[in-house]
Scaffold this active site. Structure first.
Site, short mmCIF file in Angstrom:
data_model
loop_
_atom_site.label_atom_id
_atom_site.label_comp_id
_atom_site.label_asym_id
_atom_site.label_seq_id
_atom_site.Cartn_x
_atom_site.Cartn_y
_atom_site.Cartn_z
N TYR A 159 53.84 -19.38 -83.42
CA TYR A 159 53.44 -20.68 -82.91
C TYR A 159 51.97 -20.76 -82.51
O TYR A 159 51.50 -21.83 -82.12
CB TYR A 159 54.28 -21.06 -81.68
CG TYR A 159 55.58 -21.72 -82.04
CD1 TYR A 159 56.27 -21.35 -83.18
CD2 TYR A 159 56.12 -22.71 -81.23
CE1 TYR A 159 57.47 -21.94 -83.51
CE2 TYR A 159 57.31 -23.32 -81.56
CZ TYR A 159 57.98 -22.92 -82.69
OH TYR A 159 59.17 -23.51 -83.02
N LYS A 231 64.28 -10.03 -83.44
CA LYS A 231 64.66 -9.72 -84.81
C LYS A 231 63.92 -8.43 -85.20
O LYS A 231 63.23 -8.36 -86.23
CB LYS A 231 64.27 -10.92 -85.69
CG LYS A 231 64.75 -10.89 -87.09
CD LYS A 231 66.22 -11.23 -87.26
CE LYS A 231 66.61 -11.03 -88.72
NZ LYS A 231 68.05 -10.90 -88.93
N ASP A 297 69.76 -13.28 -84.94
CA ASP A 297 70.74 -14.07 -85.71
C ASP A 297 72.12 -14.03 -85.05
O ASP A 297 72.77 -15.05 -84.89
CB ASP A 297 70.81 -13.62 -87.19
CG ASP A 297 70.79 -12.11 -87.35
OD1 ASP A 297 71.46 -11.44 -86.55
OD2 ASP A 297 70.10 -11.61 -88.25
N ASP A 321 62.83 -21.43 -79.19
CA ASP A 321 62.83 -22.85 -79.56
C ASP A 321 64.16 -23.21 -80.20
O ASP A 321 64.84 -24.16 -79.80
CB ASP A 321 61.66 -23.09 -80.53
CG ASP A 321 61.37 -24.57 -80.71
OD1 ASP A 321 62.02 -25.41 -80.05
OD2 ASP A 321 60.49 -24.90 -81.52
#
Ligand code: NAP
Length: 432
Positions: A159, A231, A297, A321
């Site tokens: 971001y 992740k 995930d 987010d």
């Protein structure tokens, strides 16, 4: 500081911070941005609710002194600026404020308003509590199991906005330098001639201050666990590093108050799984906070299928987010989801609705003001005015429990009474 467009209320005093502790007077000046579109209706209802909560909690001994500051369409129409410098200055000076939703102008200038506020004040935590209020329509079977707080990192990750558009000169230049310096890495790009490129910086400092804030908050609020979401199985030096730095910080700074899965792994390697389990059981029995981690995930499955396993979630920017909106859906969606952007070191905080301006409903006195009301509740708690915050919660619980709700909940509830935005505000006040 002097202001020309902002009127500083004469009866109020500034919130300050000393050695990381907020100093809140009984008459704090609170900057607010009303918000565009439905923001106007929502703010009118919310401000009455928050004032009533303070009045009922402290019987006149404390009072919020609201100070309107301008941003978005209203600022543009009145002052020809989407974000007057004075607004930034006011948030800088008065530390704690609240904002409604703002229109994003075509051309993307307004992305820079939210970003400007966050950047200017270095609001590195986006805190989003996710809890269910009895009676709120939910798509899951056991919404009462959902009681989580997301601490999303707000300043780093993909971001940051460092991107090189395919076909641009900068993109070509970047790829040339990259190819020259890192030929092996460059060869990994599947279609190098047409690839847009983005960078994902994740630092020790950025990770540590986020994880520190999440753990401190969890300890202060007697929560059971903090889960580091990442992740790291794929992105080892950004997402994986976030996990590792998070564990290291937890052990280094909160050693005697926490038990981490990293410690569990170490004990398992040295003494076997049984010993590791026994160690963890003993630590949790002694009231220690569990620090664990989950792959980004799987967290979307597990927060639905075993919601009670999750409490505080510490996430990087993009994961947070996605996750905070997904979690909000379990407990009633964006009409009621609050948020706060906070720098726990300088004390600066801007609490805000998480939805947009819903322009088709503007000035119809129709939408749910819950998101801004509950953002105000977070603000009161952040200020240490817990009694007033409790009044807000009691009011919301009462109004929703009595099935007196705005259109968005009404269409999903059986036997409910549909209220306008302002009437819902009245109902919340009546139930305090
Ligand atoms: P939106 O304003 O969030 O509205 C999307 C839908 O969400 C609405 O049509 C409505 O659904 C529901 N909704 C939103 N607020 C609600 C409330 N208070 N009560 C009940 N339902 C509510 O998203 P958008 O239409 O995509 O964006 C509109 C503008 O807001 C854009 O300019 C966007 O850039 C801006 N925006 C600002 C912020 C911010 O300032 N933080 C955040 C997001 C978007 P139903 O029609 O199904 O009832």
């Amino acid at each position: 500081m002097t202001y020309s467009i902002i009127q500083v209320p004469s009866g109020g005093a500034k919130i300050s911070i000393n050695n990381g502790v907020l100093n809140v007077p009984d008459n704090p000046i609170i900057p607010f941005i009303e918000g565009d579109g439905t923001g106007r209706d929502i703010w009118r209802a919310s401000v009455r609710v928050l004032d009533a909560a303070v009045e009922k909690a402290y019987g006149g001994a404390r009072k919020l002194h609201w100070m309107e500051v301008y941003a978005g369409e209203k600022a543009f129409n009145q002052f020809q600026s989407w974000l007057p410098e004075e607004t930034l200055q006011a948030f800088r000076e008065f530390l704690v404020g609240i904002k409604g939703p703002l229109t994003t102008p075509i051309g993307g200038g307004m992305r820079s308003l939210n970003v400007a506020l966050r950047k200017e004040l270095d609001l590195y935590v986006c805190q989003r509590p996710v809890r269910w209020f009895e009676g709120v329509p939910s798509p899951v079977k056991r919404p009462q199991d959902v009681d989580m707080v997301v601490f999303r990192e707000n300043t780093e990750d993909i971001y940051t906005g460092i991107e090189f558009e395919n076909g641009s000169e900068d993109n070509k230049k970047f790829k040339e330098i990259f190819q020259q310096a890192f030929p092996k890495e460059y060869a990994k790009i599947r279609f190098p001639d047409s690839a847009g490129i983005g960078l994902k910086p994740v630092s020790v400092e950025g990770t540590e201050r986020l994880v520190r804030a999440a753990i401190r908050w969890a300890l202060d609020n007697k929560r059971k666990n903090v889960t580091l979401v990442h992740k790291g199985n794929i992105m080892k030096f950004t997402e994986g590093a976030f996990r590792n730095w998070g564990y290291d910080l937890a052990e280094r700074e909160f050693g005697d108050q926490v038990y981490t899965w990293q410690t569990w792994e170490r004990t398992k390697a040295e003494q076997g799984e049984e010993a590791a389990n026994a160690e963890q059981d003993a630590a949790l029995k002694a009231g220690k906070l569990l620090i664990k981690d989950v792959i980004a995930d799987i967290v979307f499955q597990q927060t639905i299928t075993r919601a009670t396993d999750f409490d505080v979630l510490a996430t990087m920017n993009l994961n947070g987010d996605y996750l905070s909106d997904a979690l909000a859906a379990q407990v009633g969606g964006i009409g009621i989801a609050p948020g706060g952007n906070i720098n726990f070191v300088t004390g600066h905080a801007v609490f805000e609705a998480t939805h947009g301006t819903a322009p088709k409903y503007a000035d119809k006195d129709m939408v749910n003001p819950g998101s801004v009301i509950l953002s105000g509740e977070m603000m009161l708690r952040y200020m240490g005015w817990g009694e007033a915050a409790d009044k807000v919660i009691t009011g919301i619980e009462g109004a929703i429990g009595a099935k007196t709700v705005t259109y968005d909940f009404h269409r999903l509830m059986e036997g409910a009474t549909k209220l306008s935005t302002s009437a819902f505000g009245d109902a919340v006040i009546a139930h305090m």
